[in-house]
Motif scaffolding. Structure first.
Motif, PDB file in Angstrom:
ATOM      1  N   ALA A   1       0.791  -1.060   0.016  1.00  0.00           N
ATOM      2  CA  ALA A   1      -0.142   0.041   0.007  1.00  0.00           C
ATOM      3  C   ALA A   1       0.866   1.259   0.068  1.00  0.00           C
ATOM      4  CB  ALA A   1      -0.853  -0.110   1.123  1.00  0.00           C
TER       5      ALA A   1
ATOM      6  N   LYS B   1      -0.056   5.006  -0.773  1.00  0.00           N
ATOM      7  CA  LYS B   1      -1.222   5.102   0.459  1.00  0.00           C
ATOM      8  C   LYS B   1      -0.553   5.313   1.708  1.00  0.00           C
ATOM      9  CE  LYS B   1      -4.374   2.424  -2.648  1.00  0.00           C
ATOM     10  NZ  LYS B   1      -4.762   0.855  -2.855  1.00  0.00           N
TER      11      LYS B   1
ATOM     12  N   TYR C   1      -1.364   4.249   5.943  1.00  0.00           N
ATOM     13  CA  TYR C   1      -1.940   3.259   6.679  1.00  0.00           C
ATOM     14  C   TYR C   1      -1.546   3.329   8.013  1.00  0.00           C
ATOM     15  CZ  TYR C   1      -3.518  -1.089   8.574  1.00  0.00           C
ATOM     16  OH  TYR C   1      -4.283  -2.090   9.309  1.00  0.00           O
TER      17      TYR C   1
END
Length: 203
Positions: free
Chosen positions: A116, A121, A123
């Motif tokens: 990710a 992204k 997280y």
């Protein structure tokens, strides 16, 4: 994906290396056991993703993260820690960490998180998210109050804190009242314990 692992425990580095090496799309390009080594290895290898422990000797992981991001703003760094204090999470995220993972969840979350973060992204593990949400509406301590709280944790009286910080004792008393109120602590000892647990101050 080329990965740098930074942790002062060889067993954890070995475990992460074994997990990552079992994936066809990932490889460990370097390892480091403290913050200074992490910066050197990053400069040498330019990894796609860095896994960074926060509690490191010589230079801690947060300072290493800040230094690496200062030199390489595109660096994608995942923080690995045993610690879930909201103040520490916020510092890491503000410093540019792309993800925040607890070490006890690595087998479940590490590989997906690496992918990710590599894809751009961010997280934060559920446990860390809960901790952030828990304190999101509270007033943060000011830098001056954090200094006083640190001195309280070191066992100093108001008079000693005033002398240490070169401020008057009435100012210390006022700041202690604010600290107790903001942390919902009944006394100085509890305030220090809350400060340590949440990562507002270091042990």
């Amino acid at each position: 994906m080329r990965i740098l692992v930074v942790d002062d425990h060889p067993l954890l580095r070995d475990g992460v290396t074994a997990l990552v090496s079992s994936q066809s799309d990932m490889s460990i390009v370097a390892q480091a056991s403290n913050g200074r080594e992490a910066i050197q290895q990053f400069r040498a290898h330019h990894p796609d993703v860095t896994l960074m422990d926060l509690q490191l000797p010589e230079m801690n992981g947060l300072d290493a993260l800040i230094a690496i991001r200062g030199e390489f703003p595109e660096a994608r760094i995942i923080v690995l820690t045993t610690y879930v204090g909201d103040a520490q999470i916020l510092r890491a995220v503000k410093a540019g960490a792309r993800a925040y993972l607890l070490k006890n969840t690595l087998h479940r979350e590490l590989l997906d998180t690496i992918r990710a973060v590599h894809a751009g992204k961010k997280y934060i593990s559920p446990e860390a998210s809960y901790e952030l949400a828990e304190h999101a509406s509270e007033d943060a301590l000011t830098p001056a109050e954090v200094r006083v709280l640190r001195s309280i944790a070191d066992g100093n009286s108001n008079k000693e804190i005033a002398a240490l910080l070169s401020i008057c004792e009435d100012t210390v008393k006022s700041q202690v009242r604010n600290i107790l109120s903001k942390l919902s602590a009944k006394d100085r000892t509890q305030a220090a314990m809350i400060g340590l647990r949440r990562g507002i101050i270091d042990a």
